[in-house]
Design an enzyme around this catalytic site. Structure first.
Site, short mmCIF file in Angstrom:
data_model
loop_
_atom_site.label_atom_id
_atom_site.label_comp_id
_atom_site.label_asym_id
_atom_site.label_seq_id
_atom_site.Cartn_x
_atom_site.Cartn_y
_atom_site.Cartn_z
N HIS A 43 0.86 -1.19 0.00
CA HIS A 43 0.00 0.00 0.00
C HIS A 43 0.89 1.23 0.00
O HIS A 43 1.16 1.82 1.05
CB HIS A 43 -0.91 -0.01 1.23
N GLU A 70 -2.60 -1.68 -3.17
CA GLU A 70 -3.67 -0.89 -2.57
C GLU A 70 -3.28 0.58 -2.62
O GLU A 70 -2.11 0.93 -2.58
CB GLU A 70 -3.88 -1.26 -1.11
N HIS A 191 -8.12 -5.70 7.34
CA HIS A 191 -7.89 -4.68 8.35
C HIS A 191 -8.17 -5.25 9.73
O HIS A 191 -9.30 -5.57 10.08
CB HIS A 191 -8.74 -3.42 8.14
#
Length: 240
Positions: A43, A70, A191
């Site tokens: 990410h 991401e 998450h």
């Protein structure tokens, strides 16, 4: 089978804290694959405080499992990075500039025009697109209307309430997952998933395609070792 994608941002954070190239994110990614991970997630953020844009190019050259990038597509630099490296999957996340970590999913209804344009751009070059959403059936339907291939459910609320009442904590996620299945979307989750809560999520949503786990997995590896930790997470995802 639910695939395990290891987010290696924390490895880059450790490297950047000291400078140099130790630990080496490419080496760790290859180790994760060798130890059984079925994907690698990164990410990159505009400030490059953990994964750097060059890391993405370096990883693309060596990752042989599924590569997932991401990020927030509001920065054209991110869009260009994805188009240049052509990962198996891009996950669109509306994280605010400077946010410590992602903390909300897309409003896929109010952002329909933006998301539809971006998703179309990625799909033209055969990149699968996943949209990060809260456990809200309307947002799942909205992602489908934008042309997404998958949604990734933002699971922090599930993890936060897991020990209070796990049945209540997972309820909205099951509903959102059922909507994804109904409208023909693939399903990811990520998450704050951990060894504590992963098995129950998988039990309640057995058709999960992929989970992306970074912080908890890398933290567990400090105690259990990386190879053993990856195997522990894979066991939590076994069919029950």
């Amino acid at each position: 089978m639910t695939r395990l994608s290891v987010n290696i941002n924390k490895i880059a954070t450790l490297r950047n804290s000291r400078g140099g190239d130790n630990p080496n994110v490419v080496r760790v990614a290859l180790d994760c694959e060798n130890f059984g991970a079925q994907g690698i997630t990164v990410h990159p953020r505009p400030d490059e405080r953990h994964i750097r844009y060059q890391d993405v190019y370096d990883l693309k050259e060596v990752v042989t499992t599924e590569f997932n990038i991401e990020g927030n597509p509001s920065e054209r630099k991110f869009v260009d990075l994805v188009l240049a490296t052509r990962p198996a999957q891009v996950t669109l996340v509306p994280d605010a500039l400077g946010a410590i970590t992602s903390n909300a999913g897309w409003d896929t209804i109010n952002n329909k025009e933006l998301l539809t344009e971006l998703i179309g751009e990625f799909k033209k070059v055969n990149i699968r697109v996943s949209v990060f959403v809260d456990a809200d059936e309307r947002m799942v339907e909205g992602a489908r209307a934008c042309g997404a291939d998958r949604v990734e459910l933002y699971t922090e609320p599930y993890a936060h309430h897991y020990f209070e009442d796990r049945e209540a904590a997972v309820a909205s996620f099951v509903q959102a997952a059922e909507m994804a299945k109904k409208v023909g979307l693939g399903l990811n989750a990520g998450h704050d998933l951990s060894l504590d809560n992963l098995r129950y999520l998988k039990k309640c949503i057995p058709w999960l395609d992929e989970v992306s786990i970074g912080h908890a997995l890398i933290s567990d590896a400090l105690y259990y070792g990386l190879e053993n930790t990856i195997q522990m997470y894979l066991r939590e995802l076994e069919e029950q």
